[in-house]
Design an enzyme around this catalytic site. Structure first.
Site, PDB file in Angstrom:
ATOM      1  N   GLY A  55       0.827  -1.203   0.000  1.00  9.94           N
ATOM      2  CA  GLY A  55       0.000   0.000   0.000  1.00  9.94           C
ATOM      3  C   GLY A  55       0.856   1.246   0.000  1.00  9.94           C
ATOM      4  O   GLY A  55       2.039   1.186   0.328  1.00  9.94           O
ATOM      5  N   CYS A  82       5.093  -6.441   1.713  1.00  9.17           N
ATOM      6  CA  CYS A  82       5.502  -5.035   1.621  1.00  9.17           C
ATOM      7  C   CYS A  82       4.922  -4.207   2.780  1.00  9.17           C
ATOM      8  O   CYS A  82       5.355  -4.362   3.916  1.00  9.17           O
ATOM      9  CB  CYS A  82       5.133  -4.483   0.251  1.00  9.17           C
ATOM     10  SG  CYS A  82       5.884  -2.900  -0.096  1.00  9.17           S
ATOM     11  N   TYR A  83       3.927  -3.383   2.508  1.00 10.51           N
ATOM     12  CA  TYR A  83       3.290  -2.626   3.597  1.00 10.51           C
ATOM     13  C   TYR A  83       2.755  -3.587   4.663  1.00 10.51           C
ATOM     14  O   TYR A  83       2.881  -3.333   5.869  1.00 10.51           O
ATOM     15  CB  TYR A  83       2.150  -1.794   3.001  1.00 10.51           C
ATOM     16  CG  TYR A  83       1.341  -0.969   3.999  1.00 10.51           C
ATOM     17  CD1 TYR A  83       1.751   0.306   4.365  1.00 10.51           C
ATOM     18  CD2 TYR A  83       0.153  -1.461   4.541  1.00 10.51           C
ATOM     19  CE1 TYR A  83       1.006   1.074   5.259  1.00 10.51           C
ATOM     20  CE2 TYR A  83      -0.600  -0.706   5.434  1.00 10.51           C
ATOM     21  CZ  TYR A  83      -0.168   0.559   5.788  1.00 10.51           C
ATOM     22  OH  TYR A  83      -0.910   1.313   6.664  1.00 10.51           O
ATOM     23  N   HIS A 166       7.696  -8.221  -3.473  1.00 10.42           N
ATOM     24  CA  HIS A 166       6.413  -8.581  -4.095  1.00 10.42           C
ATOM     25  C   HIS A 166       6.544  -9.906  -4.843  1.00 10.42           C
ATOM     26  O   HIS A 166       6.903  -9.914  -6.024  1.00 10.42           O
ATOM     27  CB  HIS A 166       5.971  -7.485  -5.067  1.00 10.42           C
ATOM     28  CG  HIS A 166       5.530  -6.240  -4.374  1.00 10.42           C
ATOM     29  ND1 HIS A 166       4.258  -6.074  -3.879  1.00 10.42           N
ATOM     30  CD2 HIS A 166       6.201  -5.107  -4.066  1.00 10.42           C
ATOM     31  CE1 HIS A 166       4.156  -4.903  -3.307  1.00 10.42           C
ATOM     32  NE2 HIS A 166       5.314  -4.289  -3.389  1.00 10.42           N
ATOM     33  N   GLU A 168       4.319 -11.610  -6.036  1.00 10.45           N
ATOM     34  CA  GLU A 168       3.268 -11.772  -7.048  1.00 10.45           C
ATOM     35  C   GLU A 168       3.666 -11.231  -8.423  1.00 10.45           C
ATOM     36  O   GLU A 168       3.055 -11.572  -9.422  1.00 10.45           O
ATOM     37  CB  GLU A 168       1.961 -11.105  -6.582  1.00 10.45           C
ATOM     38  CG  GLU A 168       2.026  -9.613  -6.320  1.00 10.45           C
ATOM     39  CD  GLU A 168       2.602  -9.274  -4.942  1.00 10.45           C
ATOM     40  OE1 GLU A 168       3.026 -10.199  -4.225  1.00 10.45           O
ATOM     41  OE2 GLU A 168       2.642  -8.087  -4.597  1.00 10.45           O
ATOM     42  N   ASP A 223     -16.206 -11.189 -22.580  1.00 10.53           N
ATOM     43  CA  ASP A 223     -16.935 -11.044 -21.314  1.00 10.53           C
ATOM     44  C   ASP A 223     -18.453 -10.961 -21.502  1.00 10.53           C
ATOM     45  O   ASP A 223     -19.207 -11.675 -20.848  1.00 10.53           O
ATOM     46  CB  ASP A 223     -16.447  -9.801 -20.551  1.00 10.53           C
ATOM     47  CG  ASP A 223     -14.936  -9.800 -20.375  1.00 10.53           C
ATOM     48  OD1 ASP A 223     -14.345 -10.892 -20.458  1.00 10.53           O
ATOM     49  OD2 ASP A 223     -14.362  -8.719 -20.172  1.00 10.53           O
ATOM     50  N   LYS A 361     -10.039 -12.472 -16.249  1.00 14.86           N
ATOM     51  CA  LYS A 361     -10.227 -12.746 -17.674  1.00 14.86           C
ATOM     52  C   LYS A 361      -9.943 -14.207 -18.074  1.00 14.86           C
ATOM     53  O   LYS A 361     -10.720 -14.814 -18.799  1.00 14.86           O
ATOM     54  CB  LYS A 361      -9.299 -11.825 -18.465  1.00 14.86           C
ATOM     55  CG  LYS A 361      -9.595 -11.774 -19.919  1.00 14.86           C
ATOM     56  CD  LYS A 361     -10.651 -10.743 -20.163  1.00 14.86           C
ATOM     57  CE  LYS A 361     -10.910 -10.513 -21.624  1.00 14.86           C
ATOM     58  NZ  LYS A 361     -11.808  -9.372 -21.799  1.00 14.86           N
TER      59      LYS A 361
END
Ligand code: XMP
Length: 504
Positions: A55, A82-83, A166, A168, A223, A361
């Site tokens: 964040g 992180c945060y 991170h 991710e 979608d 997606k």
């Protein structure tokens, strides 16, 4: 079905954490840290584990101490990123302050042996982005990694872990492996398969719509097609698909979309409204205002049809990132007003049904595939709701749209003709710049067309496509030769982040 909760402190990558965890077969959901504490604790209590995201704030401000303390009391296993790492360290009694050497980008880190790092080499490169750092670990915590800028780059405290980097983002080596290890450590059930949700979704939609009629806004994109097919399964002929021909489609459209939709049993009612869109967009230059103007008219046209047909519901193909990007997150600004969410006026005369709003997606594709949607639709490149209106910088006029349409058709022809596959999107943008050129023997002062081509899995991050020079050169030669008034073609070499995929 078990799930992992991600408490979102407004981090740029919070959605990626959710994606990674789902990729590993565990359902995950984001909940903004600005939700009330009761809701967060309720979700956390039902979850198998909680991730505290990154964040933009500093934990020294103390804004989220209460959330972290309450989650610790709850006793669910936590993973701080992180945060989130700094927040855990702080509330457990460690010290957090300005990093001696703030780290941004690839950073080498040495890992201590721990089950979180199983199968990961001791020395890896990770992605960092921080000004503050954990300077001293809390009493009782084990330090698992150190870097120059992060004296405590990773730690373990009982059943809780946290890392400064991170895992991710794809730039972190073995990042997915780390999440995999964490999910194993907390004993998370791997039972998430989006395509197994079809029956449940259909039943949900059937209950929601009851005996009423619904209209769906279809575009021939993935979608809206998949969302409409689910609703069709639920209510059959009481669903009326509507395609709005706004005159801003790429070349060959909307005819191709109509044909594809008919093939999957969604023959749309086509509403021609070109005049209305051009007059609604007249004089507007600001991108967000363009999106809102488009959204307002789009909604009104749908409402008119719904009213005429006596439909109470509107089906939309909203997916999870749209919900997030339109301001569903704390601390993060509204990146863009997606017309199918926030761009629509708040007060609609019908109720909105969004069967795909919890899916990413690639998950929508998996559902579509299971429903028998042809690859031709599933692999189609996305076109933003307001279509070419947001690929013309500045005012949207018929001439400017026609110009970008012709350039765009050339980009498509050349890339497809060269057999280049695997791209997420490739298109042309009419910039508001002008540049000098030579046409014939004359100096010309004309338009600048930008080419954008990106690779991506879900559009939340994207990297630029390394198109062969020959293809780019041919595109430039054809656009300057065939599209009147264009003197220059440039190639956009910016990844997302920091850029977005679309220019507006
Ligand atoms: P950005 O530009 O935000 O785009 O990086 C991410 C992806 O979303 C598509 N996009 C839209 N999709 N309505 C949509 O349904 C919209 O208004 C819209 N705007 C952008 C974009 O093409 C990219 O794939």
């Amino acid at each position: 079905m078990g799930f992992v909760l991600i408490v979102d402190f407004g981090g740029q990558y919070a959605h990626l954490i959710a994606r990674r965890i789902r990729e590993l077969g565990v359902y995950s959901e984001l909940l903004s840290a600005s939700s009330d504490l009761e809701t967060i604790l309720d979700f956390a209590g039902r979850s198998q584990g909680v991730v505290l995201s990154g964040g933009p704030l500093s934990v020294t401000e103390g804004r989220h101490d209460e959330i972290a303390k309450s989650l610790l009391r709850l006793g669910k296993p936590l993973l701080g990123i992180c945060y989130g790492h700094q927040l855990l360290a702080k509330v457990l009694g460690g010290s957090v302050g300005r990093s001696p050497a703030p780290e941004f980008g690839p950073t080498k880190v040495e890992l201590s042996p721990d089950e979180l790092f199983e199968g990961i080499p001791a020395k890896v490169t990770v992605w960092m982005s921080h000004n503050d750092a954990v300077l001293e670990a809390p009493p009782g915590a084990k330090v698992l990694a150190r870097t120059r800028g992060s004296p405590v780059a990773a730690m373990r405290y009982g059943a809780h872990w946290s890392v400064q980097w991170h895992p991710e983002v794809s730039h972190t080596q073995y990042g997915l492996q780390m999440y995999d290890n964490w999910l194993r450590a907390i004993g998370a059930r791997r039972d998430w398969r989006p395509e197994n949700m079809i029956e449940e979704l259909t039943e949900m939609v059937r209950r929601e719509i009851g005996g009423s009629l619904a209209v769906s806004a279809v575009s021939g994109g993935v979608d809206s097609t998949v969302a409409s097919l689910i609703v069709k399964r639920a209510i059959g002929e009481r669903l009326v698909p509507i395609l709005i021909d706004h005159g801003l489609h790429p070349a060959g459209e909307p005819e191709l979309s109509i044909a594809l939709l008919e093939n999957v049993g969604l023959k749309p009612l086509v509403i021609k409204a070109e005049e209305e869109f051009f007059s609604a967009l007249k004089g507007i230059r600001e991108p967000e205002e363009k999106r809102r103007a488009f959204g307002r008219l789009y909604a009104r046209l749908l409402e008119d049809q719904a009213e005429r047909l006596g439909a109470e519901f509107l089906v939309q193909g909203t997916i999870y990132p749209d919900v997030i990007e339109s301001g569903g997150r704390v601390g993060a600004s509204v990146i863009k007003t997606h017309h199918n969410v926030a761009g629509m006026p708040k007060q609609l005369r019908f109720k909105v049904v969004e069967p795909l709003k919890w899916f990413y997606k690639d998950e929508v594709r998996a559902i579509g595939r299971k429903l028998g949607v042809p690859e031709e639709i599933l692999r189609r490149q996305p076109v933003p709701g307001p279509a070419l209106a947001v690929r013309v910088e500045g005012e949207v006029t018929r001439e400017r749209v026609e110009l970008v349409r012709r350039a765009d058709a050339i980009v498509r022809e050349e890339i497809e003709g060269a057999g280049i596959g695997g791209l997420w999107q490739y298109f042309a943008v009419l910039t508001s710049s002008k540049a000098t050129g030579v046409k014939g023997d004359e100096r010309a002062y004309g338009h600048v067309i930008a080419i954008r081509a990106v690779e991506s899995v879900d559009a939340m991050t994207a990297s630029i496509a390394r198109l062969p020079w020959e293809v780019l050169e041919r595109i430039a030669a054809r656009i300057t030769g065939e599209v009147p008034g264009v003197t220059r073609v440039v190639y956009d070499i910016t990844s997302k982040p920091p850029a977005t995929v679309e220019w507006e």
